[in-house]
Each structure stands twice: as structure tokens, then as C-alpha cells.
Design an enzyme around this catalytic site. Sequence first.
Site, PDB file in Angstrom:
ATOM      1  N   GLU A 211       0.796  -1.232   0.000  1.00  0.00           N
ATOM      2  CA  GLU A 211       0.000   0.000   0.000  1.00  0.00           C
ATOM      3  C   GLU A 211       0.829   1.282   0.000  1.00  0.00           C
ATOM      4  OE1 GLU A 211      -2.690  -0.276   3.343  1.00  0.00           O
ATOM      5  OE2 GLU A 211      -3.942  -1.739   2.330  1.00  0.00           O
ATOM      6  N   TYR A 353     -11.213  -3.407   1.008  1.00  0.00           N
ATOM      7  CA  TYR A 353     -12.108  -3.540   2.161  1.00  0.00           C
ATOM      8  C   TYR A 353     -13.451  -2.877   1.925  1.00  0.00           C
ATOM      9  CZ  TYR A 353      -7.933  -4.774   4.939  1.00  0.00           C
ATOM     10  OH  TYR A 353      -6.812  -5.380   5.430  1.00  0.00           O
TER      11      TYR A 353
END
Length: 528
Positions: A211, A353
Site C-alpha cells: 500500500e 475492504y
Amino acid sequence: MKLQSKSTTIFLFWYLIYIYASVLEASNDSDGGFELEKKEEHHVKISDFPTGFFFGAATSAYQVEGAYLEDAKSLSNWDTFCHSIGCGENGENGDIADFHYHLFLKDIEIMHSLGLKAYRFSISWARILPRGKCGEVNPAGIMFYNKIIDNLILKGIEPFVTIHHFDFPQELEDKYESWLNHEMQEDFVHLADICFKYFGDRVKYWTTFNEPNLFTDFAYMWGVYPPARCSKPFGNCRTGNSDVDPLIVMHNIVLAHGKTAKLYYQKYKLEQGGSIGIVVNCLMFVPLTNSKLDVEATQRAFAFYIGRVLDPLIYGDYPQEMHEYLGNQLPNFSIHEKYILKNSIDFIGINHYSSIYTKDCTNSTCSPTANRAIQGFLDIVAMRDGILIGESTGIEDFYVVPKGIEEIVNEIKFRYKNKPMFITENGYSSPDLHEKRVNVILNDTKRVKFHQEYLEFLAKSIRDGADVRGYFVWSLMDNYEWLSGYSVKFGLYYVDRETQTRIPKLSAIWYKNFLLNKTYPINVRAYA
Ligand SMILES: *[C@@H]1O[C@H](CO)[C@@H](O)[C@H](O)[C@H]1NC(C)=O
Ligand SMILES: *[C@@H]1O[C@H](CO)[C@@H](O)[C@H](O)[C@H]1NC(C)=O
Ligand SMILES: *[C@@H]1O[C@H](CO)[C@@H](O)[C@H](O)[C@H]1NC(C)=O
Ligand SMILES: *[C@@H]1O[C@H](CO)[C@@H](O)[C@H](O)[C@H]1NC(C)=O
Ligand SMILES: *[C@@H]1O[C@H](CO)[C@@H](O)[C@H](O)[C@H]1NC(C)=O
């Protein structure tokens, strides 16, 4: 003391129930299975996924290892940061975390008992090269990861290794400001070289960075992750420039990736036969309204958040939208650098998510932080007409939107010509951060439902042709969730902070049965 003995009793109680449930299940397998199948017919099955698909779980070094100063490890940026400001709600840090440095064999045993096919973990840079490229390799660090890798392989579990998951030796920050300096590229390539050299005979799936998009924004725009640099209106930091620093940092990270991939392809790939990718935080952006402006803002959101990492590594340059909106502020790649960057990943790691609404700011008033070039003049919001995009979770900006995983996979498939993908993280944390009753935490029916529903939509995207090759639950066990400390829990296993006991939640039992090709009702009999 009193609390401790009470909780020990509760653990024993739940352990017994768990064992009872397993025995019941084993003793009446086919009958029970048949009955459940009829009832739970719509539930996703492992047979909805291709053979060889990697079902696994993920962790990262600082979040689980602990042992922060053992065996010649140096202080990392996170050690230093958390010791100075106190990170979690109660000033918690990762000094001990899940004590995985000492309990890793037990944890691999747990993975094996679940039937995991793969395990994603990260290397602590400060453990392997405590002083970066200017110092020696630390043999104890090499030995630790060798033991993990060997034991995984012994159990038939494929290691997926992340080289950089937010943590690096503090010395690199103190000496030259780490990722703000191009020197960090060489330091990173050196680390990667050591990893390939010592582990590459057994590790076939590498990701360079976890990330980098979230990392650059949190550390250099919002100033909430170390080195906590930012400027107003993003935050109140001692130093930093939120409008510029994230671009410089991403530039160094992207180039570090490119040079690492070049090294791997030239020096290791032929002999080791592995592949190399990168992991991106992938929110699914949904236009707030169907106005042309909001639809364009949504495309810009993808470009600024996801394309910022993936476009250079696949097409050799930043997205067009970033050039348009940032102009001369966007760092340039030389012809030679573009050549190195282009096609420098074999697969895309998707951490997904949540979905979020996206709103244009070029033609309407937004918050001062959204209304800026570095943000692409767009804002993200959770509500449309007073209704949340999905159920809330333990993380602000994360909502339960199962269809989002199908949408993001399809979008990435389209933009990057169906390059192989892995869902390197997906998981659920309960919004009830102050829940302390272990029996309630273990009865995580919402987490089971979350994974079932996301997997259903993932299976749909695969049926429609998306080349997705694996799915990793975040996380194997509750762990140190950065600024949220230990109160946010994503684990399949609950970890008792006093005793370090790992206790399977309902979701662990569900995952195990899912992997055995059994459909399973959410309310396991003994829990109901
Ligand atoms: C096993 O299944 C049979 C038939 O479905 C049922 O009568 C019995 O109660 C079950 N036993 C257990 C231990 O669940
Ligand atoms: C899984 O179970 C289903 C029935 O629920 C069956 O059709 C399928 O063949 C099984 N797949 C595997 C891989 O065992
Ligand atoms: C990038 O290149 C363009 C065109 O050559 C130039 O105008 C711009 O100033 C450069 N930007 C940076 C940050 O060097
Ligand atoms: C910009 O906003 C104004 C006022 O909110 C609106 O009247 C106009 O149509 C918008 N322009 C576009 C291109 O949507
Ligand atoms: C677990 O939670 C479900 C609903 O979320 C509830 O119906 C069930 O009674 C709970 N079981 C226990 C043992 O608390």
C-alpha cells in the site's frame, strides 16, 4: 488478577465448546453436511474458485512479531514513533504485539489446522539490515525468516513475502529523511537483493511494497504515520509539505520498485522462477450522483489513488489525469526510467475492504483538504441521501459493500488488461471497539457473513473472466492495528493480550470448513 482468572475461565469454557463442536461435526459429518447444504445452498463454495487458487491469511512484521530489540534488530521508524508519541488508543505499540517472533511455529500450526494454502507476511527491514545498506546483514534476522519459510513449506503453505510493509530502520530517517531522498531507492534495492539471495530459492511470490498509496498519504499528507510530516490544512506537523512531499515519496517508491524488479529479472528470475508484484490499497470509488462531473471525479479518484502506483509500473508513467491537474509539480521520469518501470510487475496485489462515494470539487465547495490539486479536486463521502454506503465497521471510511470487490476487480482487470491479480487483503473489524467480553468477540457472525458475501462477488468476477489467483484474509489473528492499537480486531483468531493464547473465532471455524468444501451455517450448532 481477578480479571485474569475470570477471563481464563471464559477461555476454557470456549475451548471446550469449540472441541465439542468439532467432535459433533466429525461424528456426524455427512448427515450434517447434507442438511446444511440444502439450507445454505446460496452460500459460496470453494468449488466456485479455480483449482490452485491460493486461499490464505495475512499479517505484517510490526503488527505481529514483537521482540522489537531482540537478536540485534535495530529500532524501526514505528518503534521510534510509538515510543515518542504513543500510538494506539492507550499509547499501545508493537513492542510485544502477538509475540510471533517466538510463537511463529504455533502460528504456522494454526494455519495448517485451518487448511491454508498460502500465508502472506512481511520482512522487518530493521531485523535483516539493522543499519541499511551501510551495515552488515544480521544473521539472526535471516535465520528467523528462514525458519518461517521452511516450516510453511513443510506444511504445504506457500509463502507470499512483502519486502516493505510500512517499517524501516529509523537510522535511514535520521540520516537522510528516508523516502523523501532518492538514496532510499538504493537502500531498498539492497534489502531486496538480500531477500532474493537468502530466501528466493523457496519464495516464489514477492511483493515489493504494501500500500504505497496509503503509506505516502498517511505519512506525508495527513502526517499521522511516521515521519509525521504535513502542512496545513491537512494537519499540524512540525515540518513537511502536504501538497508536494507525497509526490516525491511516491516517485522514489515507484522507482525503487522498478529497479528491484530489474534486479530480480536480470539476476534471479531465471534460476529462481518466482514472480514479483506490488500491493495497492484499492477503495472502490462510486460516483455520488450520476452527473458528468461526479463520474469524472470518480475516474480521477482511481487515477490519483490507484493509477498513481500501477500506471507507472505497467505503462511507464503516471496517469494522464495527474499530469493534467498537477502539471509541473508532478515529478518526471526519464526515458530510461520509463523503460525500467514499464511492465515491471507480474501481478497486482489488491487490498480491498470498502467502497466510498466520490464527489467533484471543481464545480462545488468541498472541504479545504479536498479542494486541492494533490487530491485531484475531489472528495470522498460515505452518505448519499442520508444513507450510508454500507454498514459501518471498526475503521472510519470502511463500510461493508460486498459488491465492491467485484467492481474493483473488474475495473482493474479492464484498465490493466487482466494482469494476474491476488486479493492480498480483505477483512472485517467490528465497530464495537470497546467490547471486552471474549465470548462475544469469538461469536463473530458478522465477520463470517462479510467473508462469505465478499467471496460470492469475487467468484462472480472470476466467472466473468477476471484472472484472480488468490484471496488472503486480513488477518490470521488480532494484532497491532497501527494507530488503532489493539482495539480494532480483524483476526480469525482472538489473541489474549496477557497470555498470548490464540483462540479460534467462529470465523476461523467457518474458514476451515469452507476450505474443506463444506458449506456451513453462520450459527455453528454449539454457538447457537
Ligand atoms: C447425527 O445425525 C442423525 C441423523 O441425521 C441424528 O439423528 C443425530 O442426532 C445426529 N447426531 C449428532 C451427534 O449430531
Ligand atoms: C465441493 O462440493 C460440491 C457440492 O457442494 C461439489 O459439487 C464439488 O464437486 C466439490 N468440489 C470439490 C473440489 O471437492
Ligand atoms: C517535467 O518536464 C516538463 C517538460 O519537460 C517540465 O516542464 C517540468 O518542469 C518538469 N517537471 C519537473 C518536476 O521536473
Ligand atoms: C456547476 O455548478 C453550478 C451551480 O452549482 C451549476 O449550475 C452548473 O450546472 C455546474 N456545472 C456543471 C458543468 O455541471
Ligand atoms: C452468536 O451471535 C448470534 C447472532 O449474531 C446469536 O444469534 C447467537 O445466539 C450468538 N451465540 C452466542 C453463543 O452468543
